[in-house]
Scaffold this motif. Structure first.
Motif, mmCIF file in Angstrom:
data_model
loop_
_atom_site.group_PDB
_atom_site.id
_atom_site.type_symbol
_atom_site.label_atom_id
_atom_site.label_comp_id
_atom_site.label_asym_id
_atom_site.label_seq_id
_atom_site.Cartn_x
_atom_site.Cartn_y
_atom_site.Cartn_z
ATOM 1 N N PRO A 52 -0.202 -3.760 12.205
ATOM 2 C CA PRO A 52 0.914 -3.025 11.596
ATOM 3 C C PRO A 52 1.933 -3.987 10.981
ATOM 4 N N LEU A 53 2.553 -3.572 9.879
ATOM 5 C CA LEU A 53 3.544 -4.432 9.221
ATOM 6 C C LEU A 53 4.910 -4.230 9.867
ATOM 7 N N ALA A 54 5.606 -5.353 10.081
ATOM 8 C CA ALA A 54 6.986 -5.267 10.554
ATOM 9 C C ALA A 54 7.914 -5.080 9.352
ATOM 10 N N ASN A 55 7.390 -5.455 8.183
ATOM 11 C CA ASN A 55 8.196 -5.376 6.965
ATOM 12 C C ASN A 55 7.270 -5.422 5.751
ATOM 13 N N ASP A 63 -1.972 2.410 -5.187
ATOM 14 C CA ASP A 63 -1.707 3.203 -3.977
ATOM 15 C C ASP A 63 -1.206 2.303 -2.860
ATOM 16 N N VAL A 64 -0.211 2.809 -2.128
ATOM 17 C CA VAL A 64 0.266 2.059 -0.961
ATOM 18 C C VAL A 64 -0.772 2.220 0.145
ATOM 19 N N ILE A 65 -1.305 1.098 0.626
ATOM 20 C CA ILE A 65 -2.324 1.191 1.682
ATOM 21 C C ILE A 65 -1.807 0.685 3.021
ATOM 22 N N SER A 66 -0.583 0.136 3.044
ATOM 23 C CA SER A 66 -0.057 -0.269 4.354
ATOM 24 C C SER A 66 0.241 0.999 5.138
ATOM 25 N N GLY A 67 -0.133 0.981 6.419
ATOM 26 C CA GLY A 67 0.121 2.150 7.255
ATOM 27 C C GLY A 67 -1.066 3.093 7.330
ATOM 28 N N VAL A 68 -2.092 2.904 6.495
ATOM 29 C CA VAL A 68 -3.274 3.763 6.612
ATOM 30 C C VAL A 68 -4.274 3.114 7.579
ATOM 31 N N SER A 69 -5.273 3.887 8.001
ATOM 32 C CA SER A 69 -6.219 3.360 9.000
ATOM 33 C C SER A 69 -7.197 2.380 8.341
ATOM 34 N N PRO A 70 -7.812 1.491 9.153
ATOM 35 C CA PRO A 70 -8.822 0.585 8.601
ATOM 36 C C PRO A 70 -9.944 1.344 7.873
ATOM 37 N N VAL A 73 -8.795 2.135 4.492
ATOM 38 C CA VAL A 73 -8.737 0.931 3.646
ATOM 39 C C VAL A 73 -10.130 0.667 3.072
ATOM 40 N N ILE A 74 -11.153 0.788 3.902
ATOM 41 C CA ILE A 74 -12.533 0.595 3.429
ATOM 42 C C ILE A 74 -12.836 1.617 2.333
ATOM 43 N N GLU A 75 -12.440 2.848 2.588
ATOM 44 C CA GLU A 75 -12.701 3.908 1.614
ATOM 45 C C GLU A 75 -12.001 3.650 0.284
ATOM 46 N N SER A 76 -10.856 2.991 0.347
ATOM 47 C CA SER A 76 -10.135 2.711 -0.896
ATOM 48 C C SER A 76 -10.845 1.609 -1.705
#
Ligand code: ATP
Length: 234
Positions: A52-55, A63-70, A73-76
């Motif tokens: 998880p990102l602290a910042n 597309d924002v991919i931070s916060g999505v599941s691994p 991310v693979i699907e993207s």
């Protein structure tokens, strides 16, 4: 294509990476270099959704991919070939490759891709029924690469693909990575062997203590006196 904006990851009170900003353009081969503990793997794990990102935030194809599941991310379109290979030791070579494609619906194309992987890695075809845990280190690395490609990624991340392998296998792995990129897959590569990484990349970022201290084209980085002294043996 991929953009990290001011990304920080913390491990409790320890900083993994701090305020990392970097970009990978479509079709590029970009490398992250740096000493042990500099934050290279953490950067890849953050992109992959494992930390998880602290910042900050991570954007892929708009597309924002931070916060999505691994899995998302693979699907993207991002595949990760992790450090230490991490093949499924009790599954066969073929089953490992199937796992790489587990999110795909196009089963006919998966079959064709599997054949293509076996053409590319005849050693894996020979051993398709062998459990992966009994493969040699080099074979496991080939399997890890083939498994990452079975997801049909648009961007593939390699974490230390040459680690612990004999020089002739390392050469094969590096030419394979160059080949993958020639076929149109964008590559983000983490390598301890800075010289080899700079020889094959378009651009590079140097990490020290969790921060990017410099970046530039491969030629600029290879000509940088500080980098030569600290990372390329003078
Ligand atoms: P190496 O080349 O040795 O793999 P690296 O550049 O990939 O190093 P990271 O593994 O990203 O470095 O580690 C960055 C920092 O974060 C280090 O100080 C490391 O000790 C710390 N770190 C990494 N993973 C964890 C964890 N799970 N818990 C606590 N600290 C961690």
């Amino acid at each position: 294509m991929l953009k990290l904006e001011q990304v920080s990851v913390n491990y409790g009170a320890t900083c993994g990476v701090a305020q990392i900003s970097l970009e990978v353009h479509e079709g590029e081969l970009v490398t992250l270099i740096g000493a042990n503990g500099a934050g290279k793997s953490t950067t890849l794990r953050a992109i992959n959704g494992l930390e998880p990102l602290a910042n900050g935030r991570i954007v892929f194809n708009g597309d924002v991919i931070s916060g999505v599941s691994p899995a998302q991310v693979i699907e993207s379109g991002i595949s990760h070939c992790p450090e230490g290979r991490r093949v499924f030791p009790l599954l066969t070579v073929r089953e490992n490759l199937e796992m790489g494609a587990y999110r795909r619906q196009d089963r006919q194309r998966v079959k064709r891709d599997m054949e293509h992987m076996f053409d590319r890695f005849p050693r894996l075809r020979e051993r398709h029924q062998q459990v992966a845990g009994t493969l040699s280190g080099g074979e496991q690395q080939m399997l890890a690469i083939a498994r990452a490609l079975m997801a049909r990624p648009r961007l593939v991340m390699f974490d230390e693909p040459s680690l612990g392998l004999a020089p002739n296998i390392v050469e094969q792995i590096f030419s394979l990575i160059t080949e993958i990129r020639t076929e149109g897959v964008t590559v983000l590569l983490v390598e301890q062997n800075a010289y080899a990484a700079l020889e094959m990349c378009d651009r590079a970022y140097l990490l020290e203590n969790g921060r990017i201290v410099t970046h530039g084209s491969a030629a600029q980085m290879l000509a940088n006196q500080d980098i030569r002294k600290a990372y390329l043996g003078g």
